[in-house]
Design a protein around this motif. Structure first.
Motif, PDB file in Angstrom:
ATOM      1  N   ALA A   1       0.809  -1.217  -0.158  1.00  0.00           N
ATOM      2  CA  ALA A   1       0.054   0.000   0.102  1.00  0.00           C
ATOM      3  C   ALA A   1       1.117   1.280   0.077  1.00  0.00           C
ATOM      4  N   SER A   2       0.815   2.232  -0.901  1.00  0.00           N
ATOM      5  CA  SER A   2       1.282   3.527  -0.689  1.00  0.00           C
ATOM      6  C   SER A   2       0.494   4.686  -0.565  1.00  0.00           C
ATOM      7  N   ARG A   3       0.873   5.605   0.373  1.00  0.00           N
ATOM      8  CA  ARG A   3      -0.198   6.396   0.796  1.00  0.00           C
ATOM      9  C   ARG A   3      -0.104   7.804  -0.190  1.00  0.00           C
ATOM     10  N   ARG A   4      -1.314   8.154  -0.439  1.00  0.00           N
ATOM     11  CA  ARG A   4      -1.459   9.683  -1.052  1.00  0.00           C
ATOM     12  C   ARG A   4      -1.307  10.560  -0.060  1.00  0.00           C
ATOM     13  N   ALA A   5      -0.400  11.460   0.030  1.00  0.00           N
ATOM     14  CA  ALA A   5      -0.271  12.396   1.199  1.00  0.00           C
ATOM     15  C   ALA A   5      -0.675  13.836   0.514  1.00  0.00           C
ATOM     16  N   PRO A   6      -1.682  14.291   1.336  1.00  0.00           N
ATOM     17  CA  PRO A   6      -1.791  15.832   1.002  1.00  0.00           C
ATOM     18  C   PRO A   6      -0.737  16.529   0.984  1.00  0.00           C
ATOM     19  N   ARG A   7      -0.599  17.802   0.063  1.00  0.00           N
ATOM     20  CA  ARG A   7       0.616  18.582   0.233  1.00  0.00           C
ATOM     21  C   ARG A   7       0.394  19.677   1.171  1.00  0.00           C
ATOM     22  N   THR A   8       1.312  19.892   2.077  1.00  0.00           N
ATOM     23  CA  THR A   8       1.248  20.843   2.897  1.00  0.00           C
ATOM     24  C   THR A   8       2.513  21.714   3.103  1.00  0.00           C
ATOM     25  N   ALA A   9       2.436  22.905   3.588  1.00  0.00           N
ATOM     26  CA  ALA A   9       3.835  23.595   3.710  1.00  0.00           C
ATOM     27  C   ALA A   9       4.592  23.047   4.787  1.00  0.00           C
TER      28      ALA A   9
END
Ligand code: ADP
Ligand code: ZN
Ligand code: ZN
Length: 687
Positions: free
Chosen positions: A160-168
């Motif tokens: 499983a690979s995570r789609r991580a939200p982009r953050t500063a």
């Protein structure tokens, strides 16, 4: 075993749940999302209860055709059904708030070594290097890895690979807590009281208290939810949680891609992430064993949902926290009178950096025709960085013909059309109707069309002309994409000099260290609304903006332009006196029986013709039978989207029987064929 399934339909007429047979092979529990045969259709539904027997004859019971892999946690099923009742909605609509997002995990092919000793095995330097990097995602090396796999040196399998939200990115600042912060954290972490209001101006260290309370909760093995008004306007809060707690923070907001939302939801559901941060809807985050629920800027209107069910996330949070045995922590510089009245209060009386709040001057605009007071002009010229708030967008707010007096109004709503010069349009701010800008009156042919009032667009043009610093405009017209807001705020932050001009969006969340001047134009605009929250809103807007000015080493000041300089909400805000304002406001509300001394329930009946809407509202009014309640109306509202509207307000001392009575009266009226053309909407706790 029998499953009680609530079908997810939009019709109000269907009242489930309905009985089904449990499928023999799949594991099903409360919260399972199933596909069910329903009459001749097939619907999605949620299992809301398990039973051992059904009243239906066995031959009529069927099985779901499918059980989805993701299920709703049982505590959220209960919460959804509570919301349906509390806000006069339907179970299906309540459940729609807590459904798992659609999606599936994404997996990537990973390569791993299957043997470590490579004695006597011939490898090229590139192959050696490749093996040295494993385990790793296969990526572009897949062909080479396949060859090594064939030789029994490497195993390839999906992970499983995570789609991580982009953050500063944000560095965590470790600080020593002030005594006031220590005391607040100790109170919140103690277990006597479960509901707290943290009152402190911007910069008083509230977020640091949330972080520390969250840390204690995590240490105790429990989960945390943090609600913020709007991610785009408050990115700092999110990044500070991520900086302190890392990957255990999941982010939930409308700007995520479907894959990101799915992965964040799953991480919370499985317990891999234990802190959820997001706006209103994050109150439904599937956090396990919830121990703390924080609501930042608790006064913010965005916590109220404006679609069916019209839930208030603050009330939902209170209910969820109580059910979970969790602590509720609300924070604000300008708390709502309701929270002040009901919650145990913690004070952070000073800014952490020792700065005083800026002095506020009220400028009387009576008899003045120009949008800016001379003193405001001078201050803008003398100050490097300023924030200016005008809660009205567009160029000018109405157009009339100088010869015949025709006013340009929305054909669908009884409101004036607002000129947007850049878009070359006049637009309705209620329904979105747009027309080309008229240069000639279509009633009398005159070429003389007058424009009255000034909005943010016009002010931007005037300021750009008058000042030699850049002007950044932030309102719903410039805020299009999520990134556009962050980008604009970032440019203002980075600029050595400039004016941030906009609607109430400029008074929210952000924290600029070097703003020397805050200006509120037309501060009594919100006071003119015929609404019991008019004072509260006016006070909060001014006080919030004042809290954002003067955070630099040189201090700062605030100017408030108004045609009602004696209004008490404005005077209290000018003195930074939340406590004084709330006490007076609570006195007024007690006398007039407004929240928190009564609960309001608003019913709006709308129809293309006025007579039907009025008749329906009268019919509801006649049927409402609630003890100790007062009924106001039916009163006409302005026409909206081509529908005439009448509203009824019930002021209830006993909330639950009143909600039930209004719900029953509306259901009965809606079933009456005489009101076929009428739409009914019920709003419990209207904003
Ligand atoms: P608020 O949430 O009330 O606006 P913050 O928690 O964001 O306040 O604090 C304002 C600023 O002060 C932040 O930059 C924060 O890192 C810093 N800060 C907070 N608490 C302390 C402290 N005890 N000592 C030093 N700096 C602090
Ligand atoms: Zn005319
Ligand atoms: Zn309109």
């Amino acid at each position: 075993m029998i499953l009680r399934v609530q079908p997810l339909t939009t019709t109000r007429r269907l009242t489930g749940p309905f009985d089904y047979l449990a499928p023999p092979d799949a594991a099903v529990a409360v919260g399972s999302v199933v596909r069910i045969p329903f009459g001749r259709q097939s619907l999605d539904g949620v299992v809301v209860e398990l039973a051992t027997a059904s009243e239906l004859p066995a031959e009529r019971l069927v099985r779901p055709t499918e059980v989805r892999a993701d299920s709703v946690p049982p505590d959220l099923v209960a919460l959804a059904l509570w919301i349906a009742e509390e806000y006069c909605s339907t179970p299906a609509r309540g459940l729609s708030l807590v459904l798992p997002p659609r999606g599936r995990p994404r997996s990537a092919l990973w390569a791993e070594r299957t043997r470590m000793d490579l004695d006597g095995i011939r490898l090229t330097p590139r192959q050696q290097e490749l093996l040295g990097r494993l385990p790793a995602p296969a990526g572009r090396d897949l062909p080479a890895l396949r060859r090594l796999e064939a030789r029994g040196l490497v195993g390839l399998a999906p992970r499983a690979s995570r789609r991580a939200p982009r953050t500063a990115a944000h560095d965590d600042r470790l600080v020593r807590a002030t005594p006031a912060q220590d005391a607040a954290v100790a109170s919140v972490a103690g277990n006597a009281e479960r509901e707290w209001l943290l009152h402190g101006v911007t910069g008083s260290g509230k977020t640091e208290v949330y972080l520390r309370a969250a840390e204690r909760t995590l240490d105790a093995g429990r989960g945390v939810i943090v609600l913020v008004p709007e991610i785009a306007l408050t990115p700092q809060t999110v990044t500070r949680f991520q900086a302190r707690f890392g990957d255990t923070v999941a982010l939930l907001h409308s700007g995520l891609s479907d894959g990101e939302r799915y992965d964040e939801w799953r991480r919370l559901r499985d317990g891999r992430a234990r802190v959820a941060v997001g706006p209103r809807s994050a109150v439904f985050a599937p956090v396990r064993d919830l121990g703390l629920l924080v609501i930042d800027e608790e006064h913010d209107a965005s916590y109220k949902h404006e679609g069916d069910p019209r839930y208030d996330a603050r009330r939902v949070a209170e209910h969820r926290a109580a059910a979970a045995g969790a602590t509720l922590l609300l924070g604000s510089a300008t708390p709502r009178p309701e929270s002040w009245h009901a919650l145990a209060r913690l004070e952070l009386p000073h800014r952490v950096d020792g700065q005083r709040l800026p002095p506020v001057r009220v400028l009387d605009m009576r008899g003045r025709s120009h949008a800016l007071h001379p003193e405001t002009r001078r201050a803008l010229t003398d100050t490097r960085k300023s924030i200016l708030m005008l809660n009205r967008r567009g160029w000018s707010n109405f157009l009339t013909c100088r010869s015949c007096g025709k006013a340009w109004e929305c054909p669908q709503c009884d409101v004036a059309l607002v000129l947007h010069r850049h878009a070359d349009a006049i637009a309705c701010h209620h329904c979105g109707h747009r027309e080309r800008v008229p240069h000639r009156c279509d009633a009398c042919g005159s070429l003389s069309v007058a424009r009255y009032g000034a909005g943010t667009e016009r002010l931007e043009a005037e300021l750009a002309e008058a000042l030699d610093v850049p002007v950044f405009r932030l309102d719903a017209d410039t805020a299009g994409a999520k990134d556009a807001v962050m980008d604009l705020l970032e440019r203002f932050r980075a600029a050595p000099a400039g004016v941030l001009l906009g609607t109430q969006m400029v008074a929210k969340g952000h924290d600029f260290p070097d703003v020397g001047l805050g200006v509120v134009l037309d501060a009594d605009a919100t006071l003119r609304f015929p609404d019991f929250r008019a004072e509260e809103r006016t006070f909060a807007l001014i006080a919030q903006l004042a809290g954002r000015a003067g955070r630099g080493p040189d201090g700062g000041r605030v100017l408030v332009q108004t045609a009602s300089p004696d209004a008490s909400a404005i005077a209290y805000a000018a003195r930074h006196d939340s406590a004084g304002f709330v006490r007076e406001e609570l006195g007024r509300r007690r006398a007039l029986r407004y929240p928190p001394f009564a609960d309001l329930i608003r019913v709006v009946c709308s129809s293309p013709d006025g007579a039907s809407a009025r008749a329906a509202a009268a019919a509801v009014a006649e049927r409402v039978d609630a003890p100790e309640s007062e009924l106001l109306g039916p009163a006409p509202l302005f026409r909206l989207r081509g529908r005439e509207r009448f509203q009824l307000v019930v002021k209830a001392v006993l909330r639950e029987p009143a909600v039930r009575a209004v719900g029953a009266a509306v259901d009965a009226a809606a079933r009456d064929r005489a009101h076929r053309a009428v739409a009914f909407s019920v709003d419990v706790d209207p904003q």
